[in-house]
Design a protein around this motif. Structure first.
Motif, PDB file in Angstrom:
ATOM      1  N   LEU A   2      -1.642  14.693 -10.018  1.00 32.33           N
ATOM      2  CA  LEU A   2      -0.490  13.046 -10.502  1.00 32.33           C
ATOM      3  C   LEU A   2      -1.451  13.062 -11.795  1.00 32.33           C
ATOM      4  CD1 LEU A   2       1.087  10.428 -10.185  1.00 32.33           C
ATOM      5  CD2 LEU A   2      -1.060   9.314  -8.956  1.00 32.33           C
ATOM      6  N   THR A   3      -2.741  13.164 -11.567  1.00 32.38           N
ATOM      7  CA  THR A   3      -2.963  13.439 -13.376  1.00 32.38           C
ATOM      8  C   THR A   3      -3.150  13.484 -14.419  1.00 32.38           C
ATOM      9  OG1 THR A   3      -4.693  12.205 -12.495  1.00 32.38           O
ATOM     10  CG2 THR A   3      -5.210  13.126 -14.907  1.00 32.38           C
ATOM     11  N   GLU A   4      -2.337  15.302 -14.316  1.00 31.35           N
ATOM     12  CA  GLU A   4      -1.635  15.869 -14.430  1.00 31.35           C
ATOM     13  C   GLU A   4      -0.040  16.094 -14.905  1.00 31.35           C
ATOM     14  OE1 GLU A   4      -1.159  19.133 -17.401  1.00 31.35           O
ATOM     15  OE2 GLU A   4      -3.360  18.434 -16.667  1.00 31.35           O
ATOM     16  N   ALA A   5       0.061  15.462 -14.112  1.00 26.67           N
ATOM     17  CA  ALA A   5       2.184  15.148 -14.401  1.00 26.67           C
ATOM     18  C   ALA A   5       1.363  14.162 -15.301  1.00 26.67           C
ATOM     19  CB  ALA A   5       2.522  14.886 -12.856  1.00 26.67           C
ATOM     20  N   ILE A   6       1.017  12.921 -15.390  1.00 27.78           N
ATOM     21  CA  ILE A   6       1.010  11.936 -16.566  1.00 27.78           C
ATOM     22  C   ILE A   6       0.859  12.521 -17.824  1.00 27.78           C
ATOM     23  CG2 ILE A   6      -0.084   9.519 -17.398  1.00 27.78           C
ATOM     24  CD1 ILE A   6      -1.066   8.751 -13.933  1.00 27.78           C
ATOM     25  N   VAL A  28       7.043   5.825 -12.280  1.00 24.99           N
ATOM     26  CA  VAL A  28       5.935   6.180 -11.106  1.00 24.99           C
ATOM     27  C   VAL A  28       6.201   5.461  -9.862  1.00 24.99           C
ATOM     28  CG1 VAL A  28       4.253   4.382 -11.501  1.00 24.99           C
ATOM     29  CG2 VAL A  28       3.864   7.174 -10.392  1.00 24.99           C
ATOM     30  N   LEU A  29       6.160   6.210  -8.781  1.00 27.42           N
ATOM     31  CA  LEU A  29       6.481   5.876  -7.444  1.00 27.42           C
ATOM     32  C   LEU A  29       5.456   6.821  -6.224  1.00 27.42           C
ATOM     33  CD1 LEU A  29       7.486   3.767  -4.918  1.00 27.42           C
ATOM     34  CD2 LEU A  29       9.987   5.686  -5.014  1.00 27.42           C
ATOM     35  N   TYR A  30       4.458   6.686  -6.346  1.00 28.93           N
ATOM     36  CA  TYR A  30       2.933   7.573  -5.560  1.00 28.93           C
ATOM     37  C   TYR A  30       3.490   7.256  -4.390  1.00 28.93           C
ATOM     38  CZ  TYR A  30      -0.569  10.971  -5.219  1.00 28.93           C
ATOM     39  OH  TYR A  30      -1.074  11.352  -4.892  1.00 28.93           O
ATOM     40  N   ALA A  31       4.785   7.419  -3.846  1.00 33.17           N
ATOM     41  CA  ALA A  31       4.912   6.755  -2.124  1.00 33.17           C
ATOM     42  C   ALA A  31       4.074   6.954  -1.219  1.00 33.17           C
ATOM     43  CB  ALA A  31       5.994   7.108  -1.677  1.00 33.17           C
ATOM     44  N   VAL A  91       5.574  15.457  -7.890  1.00 33.85           N
ATOM     45  CA  VAL A  91       3.834  16.118  -7.160  1.00 33.85           C
ATOM     46  C   VAL A  91       3.971  15.967  -5.929  1.00 33.85           C
ATOM     47  CG1 VAL A  91       3.078  15.336  -9.397  1.00 33.85           C
ATOM     48  CG2 VAL A  91       2.840  14.121  -7.439  1.00 33.85           C
ATOM     49  N   GLU A  92       2.696  16.617  -4.812  1.00 27.17           N
ATOM     50  CA  GLU A  92       2.613  16.639  -3.428  1.00 27.17           C
ATOM     51  C   GLU A  92       1.974  15.445  -3.034  1.00 27.17           C
ATOM     52  OE1 GLU A  92       3.954  18.383  -1.871  1.00 27.17           O
ATOM     53  OE2 GLU A  92       5.095  20.026  -3.227  1.00 27.17           O
ATOM     54  N   PRO A  93       2.547  14.776  -2.155  1.00 31.55           N
ATOM     55  CA  PRO A  93       1.478  13.864  -2.010  1.00 31.55           C
ATOM     56  C   PRO A  93      -0.165  13.872  -1.236  1.00 31.55           C
ATOM     57  CG  PRO A  93       2.748  14.016  -0.122  1.00 31.55           C
ATOM     58  CD  PRO A  93       2.875  14.732  -1.201  1.00 31.55           C
ATOM     59  N   GLY A  94      -1.160  13.092  -1.811  1.00 27.74           N
ATOM     60  CA  GLY A  94      -2.381  13.294  -1.902  1.00 27.74           C
ATOM     61  C   GLY A  94      -2.733  13.685  -2.773  1.00 27.74           C
ATOM     62  N   ASN A  95      -2.854  14.549  -4.051  1.00 26.43           N
ATOM     63  CA  ASN A  95      -3.209  15.417  -4.239  1.00 26.43           C
ATOM     64  C   ASN A  95      -3.301  14.460  -6.443  1.00 26.43           C
ATOM     65  OD1 ASN A  95      -3.852  17.063  -6.778  1.00 26.43           O
ATOM     66  ND2 ASN A  95      -2.527  18.315  -5.189  1.00 26.43           N
ATOM     67  N   ALA A 120       0.859  -1.510  -0.369  1.00 28.04           N
ATOM     68  CA  ALA A 120       0.027  -0.315   0.193  1.00 28.04           C
ATOM     69  C   ALA A 120       0.975   1.628  -0.101  1.00 28.04           C
ATOM     70  CB  ALA A 120      -0.925  -0.224   0.710  1.00 28.04           C
ATOM     71  N   ARG A 121       2.221   1.262   0.515  1.00 32.30           N
ATOM     72  CA  ARG A 121       2.904   2.001   0.406  1.00 32.30           C
ATOM     73  C   ARG A 121       3.379   2.629  -0.523  1.00 32.30           C
ATOM     74  NH1 ARG A 121       8.482   1.372   4.239  1.00 32.30           N
ATOM     75  NH2 ARG A 121       9.626   1.261   1.851  1.00 32.30           N
ATOM     76  N   LYS A 122       3.260   2.040  -1.637  1.00 36.42           N
ATOM     77  CA  LYS A 122       3.835   1.815  -3.239  1.00 36.42           C
ATOM     78  C   LYS A 122       2.566   3.189  -3.335  1.00 36.42           C
ATOM     79  CE  LYS A 122       7.394   0.237  -1.865  1.00 36.42           C
ATOM     80  NZ  LYS A 122       9.123   0.580  -1.998  1.00 36.42           N
ATOM     81  N   GLY A 123       1.587   3.041  -3.938  1.00 38.59           N
ATOM     82  CA  GLY A 123       0.224   3.569  -4.035  1.00 38.59           C
ATOM     83  C   GLY A 123       0.427   2.795  -5.503  1.00 38.59           C
ATOM     84  N   HIS A 124      -0.310   1.970  -5.760  1.00 32.87           N
ATOM     85  CA  HIS A 124      -0.739   1.545  -7.386  1.00 32.87           C
ATOM     86  C   HIS A 124      -1.909   1.962  -7.420  1.00 32.87           C
ATOM     87  CE1 HIS A 124       2.731  -1.610  -5.910  1.00 32.87           C
ATOM     88  NE2 HIS A 124       3.309  -1.783  -7.275  1.00 32.87           N
ATOM     89  N   ARG A 125      -2.954   1.376  -6.253  1.00 31.81           N
ATOM     90  CA  ARG A 125      -3.907   2.368  -6.063  1.00 31.81           C
ATOM     91  C   ARG A 125      -4.490   3.183  -6.410  1.00 31.81           C
ATOM     92  NH1 ARG A 125      -7.872  -1.102  -2.147  1.00 31.81           N
ATOM     93  NH2 ARG A 125     -10.044   0.211  -3.731  1.00 31.81           N
ATOM     94  N   GLU A 126      -4.246   4.143  -6.296  1.00 28.15           N
ATOM     95  CA  GLU A 126      -3.981   5.696  -6.299  1.00 28.15           C
ATOM     96  C   GLU A 126      -3.239   5.874  -7.897  1.00 28.15           C
ATOM     97  OE1 GLU A 126      -3.974   4.966  -1.911  1.00 28.15           O
ATOM     98  OE2 GLU A 126      -3.159   4.622  -3.725  1.00 28.15           O
ATOM     99  N   VAL A 127      -1.821   5.536  -8.826  1.00 33.87           N
ATOM    100  CA  VAL A 127      -2.326   5.483  -9.856  1.00 33.87           C
ATOM    101  C   VAL A 127      -2.923   4.906 -11.051  1.00 33.87           C
ATOM    102  CG1 VAL A 127      -0.601   4.788 -11.455  1.00 33.87           C
ATOM    103  CG2 VAL A 127       0.366   5.390  -9.151  1.00 33.87           C
ATOM    104  N   LEU A 128      -3.175   4.227 -10.221  1.00 31.30           N
ATOM    105  CA  LEU A 128      -4.771   3.466 -11.165  1.00 31.30           C
ATOM    106  C   LEU A 128      -5.991   4.953 -11.105  1.00 31.30           C
ATOM    107  CD1 LEU A 128      -4.831  -0.111 -11.144  1.00 31.30           C
ATOM    108  CD2 LEU A 128      -4.366   1.467 -12.936  1.00 31.30           C
ATOM    109  N   GLN A 129      -5.980   5.069 -10.219  1.00 28.17           N
ATOM    110  CA  GLN A 129      -7.650   6.403 -10.179  1.00 28.17           C
ATOM    111  C   GLN A 129      -7.130   8.133 -10.530  1.00 28.17           C
ATOM    112  OE1 GLN A 129      -7.287   6.408  -6.037  1.00 28.17           O
ATOM    113  NE2 GLN A 129      -8.249   4.272  -5.488  1.00 28.17           N
ATOM    114  N   ALA A 130      -5.289   7.485 -10.672  1.00 29.19           N
ATOM    115  CA  ALA A 130      -5.531   9.187 -11.340  1.00 29.19           C
ATOM    116  C   ALA A 130      -4.648   8.694 -12.952  1.00 29.19           C
ATOM    117  CB  ALA A 130      -3.832   9.368 -11.033  1.00 29.19           C
TER     118      ALA A 130
END
Length: 314
Positions: free
Chosen positions: A266-270, A210-213, A258-262, A139-149
């Motif tokens: 993340l979407t804009e950066a991708i 991508v490392l959305y830690a 990018v800032e965490p939790g934003n 969960a620390r690596k943020g895989h799910r958040e990457v897919l959501q973005a």
């Protein structure tokens, strides 16, 4: 594992003479202290990010860890962030004197430099944009958040995007990510946990890493060595400005922060990376150059010079 480590060290101490014992992390430090007992051989230690947060887990650790680390003759932290967190922890130790400490950034292993290369996708712009994450499914690596973005990208970009995940994980986690990728409308590929010789060619399939830690249960990315590993293959990293990661990535030079939790950021950066392949290539070239310029021999020299100086003045 601490007790067998202590017994093995004790046996070696009886056979050989040592001027210094270097504990590479917390468990090794405990083992060294057990093995040495009242022996006057100095013990120095290298500290990693999440180790400095363990004191938050229980009152016992809160009491023990500051005293444990204060008993070392010198401490090297793997990043400035880790050093700052270490100072907070050491302050909990009361009136005991703190040992000298220094932040010495780690380096990528020589093996990675010897097997460095250039990302393959940039040779064929007709292929999908491959965004990848190298690391265990945690969960620390943020895989799910990457897919959501990714799911918030315009439809024409999502059609040409594949998320490649490399790392150990349960079937349940893989199935969950596969389902969420389908819901987001992006491609998904899980490469498992391959042996190291297979990693360079897999990493080179990525356009960007991508490392959305994020911090999870008193753990954090204290350095981000994976950023340097993928950089040796000419692949830049998009990551959160968290822990020691900003010390590894020069924003808009070797990667993007990018800032965490934003999620919107993340979407804009991708999106920006997908639409500017020349930027991705430039970031990858610079990331590879900088990752390859610092070696483990540099880290070892700086570490043992510092340990030697610290022991000499005490």
């Amino acid at each position: 594992s601490i007790l067998p480590m202590a017994i093995a060290l004790r046996r070696r101490l009886r056979r050989e003479g040592f001027d210094l014992v270097h504990a590479c992390e917390r468990a090794s430090l405990i083992a060294a202290k057990l093995a040495l007992g009242r022996c006057n051989i100095p013990v120095c230690v290298t500290v990693h990010g999440s180790e400095t947060l363990r004191w938050q887990t229980s009152s016992v650790v809160r009491w023990m860890d500051p005293r444990l680390y204060r008993s070392a003759r010198a401490i090297v932290a793997n990043s400035v962030y880790t050093s700052e967190q270490l100072s907070v922890m050491l302050d909990l130790g009361g009136v005991m004197e703190s040992p000298p400490q220094k932040a010495i950034l780690l380096a990528v292993g020589d093996w990675w430099v010897q097997h460095s290369g250039v990302g393959l996708n940039r040779k064929n712009r007709g292929s999908p944009f491959v965004l990848g994450t190298l690391g265990r499914l945690d969960a620390r690596k943020g895989h799910r958040e990457v897919l959501q973005a990714c799911g918030q990208l315009p439809e024409h970009l999502r059609r040409h995007l594949t998320y490649l995940v490399i790392g150990a994980g349960s079937n349940q986690c893989v199935d969950m990510l596969s389902k969420e990728a389908a819901e987001a409308g992006v491609g998904f590929e899980y490469a498992g946990a391959p042996d190291r010789p297979e990693l360079p060619s897999l990493i080179r399939r990525m356009d960007a890493h991508v490392l959305y830690a994020k911090p999870v249960r008193h753990t954090i990315e204290g350095f981000g060595l994976v950023v340097l590993e993928v950089a040796t293959q000419g692949v830049p990293t998009l990551a959160t400005r968290l822990g020691g990661i900003p010390e590894v990535i020069a924003n808009n030079e070797t990667g993007v922060l990018v800032e965490p939790g934003n999620s919107k950021a993340l979407t804009e950066a991708i999106r920006h990376l997908m639409e500017t392949p020349e930027l991705v290539a430039a970031l990858g070239r610079e990331a590879r150059h900088r990752a390859s310029s610092r070696r483990w021999t540099d880290v070892a020299r700086e570490t043992y010079n510092f340990f030697g100086e610290s022991i000499a003045i005490r």
